[in-house]
Design a protein around this motif. Sequence first.
Motif, short mmCIF file in Angstrom:
data_model
loop_
_atom_site.label_atom_id
_atom_site.label_comp_id
_atom_site.label_asym_id
_atom_site.label_seq_id
_atom_site.Cartn_x
_atom_site.Cartn_y
_atom_site.Cartn_z
N TYR A 5 0.80 -1.21 0.00
CA TYR A 5 0.00 0.00 0.00
C TYR A 5 0.84 1.26 0.00
CZ TYR A 5 -3.73 -3.22 1.13
OH TYR A 5 -4.61 -4.25 1.09
N THR A 6 2.09 1.18 0.38
CA THR A 6 2.90 2.38 0.48
C THR A 6 3.85 2.55 -0.69
OG1 THR A 6 4.56 1.21 1.78
CG2 THR A 6 2.81 2.38 2.98
N LYS A 7 4.03 1.53 -1.51
CA LYS A 7 4.95 1.63 -2.63
C LYS A 7 4.31 2.45 -3.75
CE LYS A 7 7.53 -1.14 -5.91
NZ LYS A 7 7.76 -2.49 -6.42
N LYS A 8 5.03 3.47 -4.20
CA LYS A 8 4.53 4.30 -5.29
C LYS A 8 5.09 3.76 -6.60
CE LYS A 8 3.56 8.41 -2.81
NZ LYS A 8 3.01 9.69 -3.07
N LEU A 9 4.21 3.63 -7.58
CA LEU A 9 4.61 3.13 -8.88
C LEU A 9 4.77 4.29 -9.85
CD1 LEU A 9 2.14 0.13 -9.19
CD2 LEU A 9 4.53 0.04 -8.54
N SER A 10 5.70 4.14 -10.75
CA SER A 10 5.85 5.15 -11.79
C SER A 10 4.70 4.99 -12.79
CB SER A 10 7.19 5.00 -12.49
OG SER A 10 7.22 3.79 -13.23
N LYS A 11 4.47 5.99 -13.60
CA LYS A 11 3.39 5.91 -14.59
C LYS A 11 3.63 4.78 -15.57
CE LYS A 11 1.57 10.47 -14.30
NZ LYS A 11 0.78 11.45 -14.98
N LYS A 12 4.86 4.51 -15.88
CA LYS A 12 5.19 3.42 -16.79
C LYS A 12 4.74 2.08 -16.19
CE LYS A 12 9.09 1.25 -19.10
NZ LYS A 12 10.54 1.21 -19.25
N ASP A 13 4.96 1.87 -14.91
CA ASP A 13 4.57 0.63 -14.24
C ASP A 13 3.06 0.53 -14.05
OD1 ASP A 13 7.18 -0.22 -14.07
OD2 ASP A 13 7.49 0.65 -12.09
N GLN A 14 2.38 1.65 -13.87
CA GLN A 14 0.95 1.64 -13.65
C GLN A 14 0.18 1.17 -14.87
OE1 GLN A 14 0.08 5.64 -12.49
NE2 GLN A 14 0.42 5.25 -10.32
N PHE A 15 0.64 1.53 -16.06
CA PHE A 15 -0.10 1.25 -17.28
C PHE A 15 0.50 0.13 -18.11
CE2 PHE A 15 -0.92 5.78 -16.36
CZ PHE A 15 -2.27 5.66 -16.12
N ARG A 16 1.34 -0.67 -17.53
CA ARG A 16 2.02 -1.71 -18.29
C ARG A 16 1.09 -2.85 -18.68
NH1 ARG A 16 6.89 -4.65 -15.49
NH2 ARG A 16 6.90 -2.59 -14.61
N ASN A 17 0.22 -3.30 -17.79
CA ASN A 17 -0.59 -4.49 -18.03
C ASN A 17 -2.06 -4.14 -18.29
OD1 ASN A 17 1.62 -6.18 -17.65
ND2 ASN A 17 1.33 -6.16 -15.44
N LEU A 18 -2.33 -3.22 -19.18
CA LEU A 18 -3.70 -2.81 -19.43
C LEU A 18 -4.32 -3.47 -20.66
CD1 LEU A 18 -3.68 0.97 -18.56
CD2 LEU A 18 -4.53 -0.93 -17.23
N GLU A 19 -3.65 -4.44 -21.25
CA GLU A 19 -4.22 -5.11 -22.41
C GLU A 19 -5.27 -6.11 -21.94
OE1 GLU A 19 -1.55 -6.67 -25.27
OE2 GLU A 19 -0.16 -5.00 -25.06
N PRO A 20 -6.46 -6.09 -22.56
CA PRO A 20 -7.51 -7.02 -22.14
C PRO A 20 -7.20 -8.44 -22.61
CG PRO A 20 -8.23 -5.77 -24.03
CD PRO A 20 -6.90 -5.20 -23.62
N LYS A 21 -7.77 -9.39 -21.90
CA LYS A 21 -7.62 -10.78 -22.30
C LYS A 21 -8.44 -11.04 -23.55
CE LYS A 21 -7.06 -12.53 -17.64
NZ LYS A 21 -7.62 -13.40 -16.61
N LYS A 22 -8.02 -12.02 -24.31
CA LYS A 22 -8.74 -12.38 -25.53
C LYS A 22 -10.17 -12.81 -25.21
CE LYS A 22 -8.26 -15.23 -29.64
NZ LYS A 22 -7.44 -16.22 -30.34
N GLU A 23 -10.36 -13.50 -24.10
CA GLU A 23 -11.69 -13.97 -23.69
C GLU A 23 -12.61 -12.80 -23.39
OE1 GLU A 23 -8.89 -15.04 -21.96
OE2 GLU A 23 -8.64 -16.92 -23.07
N THR A 24 -12.08 -11.74 -22.79
CA THR A 24 -12.89 -10.56 -22.46
C THR A 24 -13.37 -9.86 -23.72
OG1 THR A 24 -11.58 -10.26 -20.45
CG2 THR A 24 -12.90 -8.39 -21.19
#
Length: 50
Positions: A5-24
């Motif tokens: 909860y206290t670790k701050k992520l850079s913007k690059k890390d926040q948006f890295r895994n935003l690709e939807p799954k093929k099933e979705t």
Amino acid sequence: MRKLYTKKLSKKDQFRNLEPKKETVQFLLNYSKALRMVDCQGIKFGTILN
């Protein structure tokens, strides 16, 4: 747990895994194909054809 909860992520890390799954994507496409809108005397009704 406190570190999660206290670790701050850079913007690059926040948006890295935003690709939807093929099933979705497939689910949303199938849903939109099954949805039919009917206009009856100025009132719109949405029906699912499944």
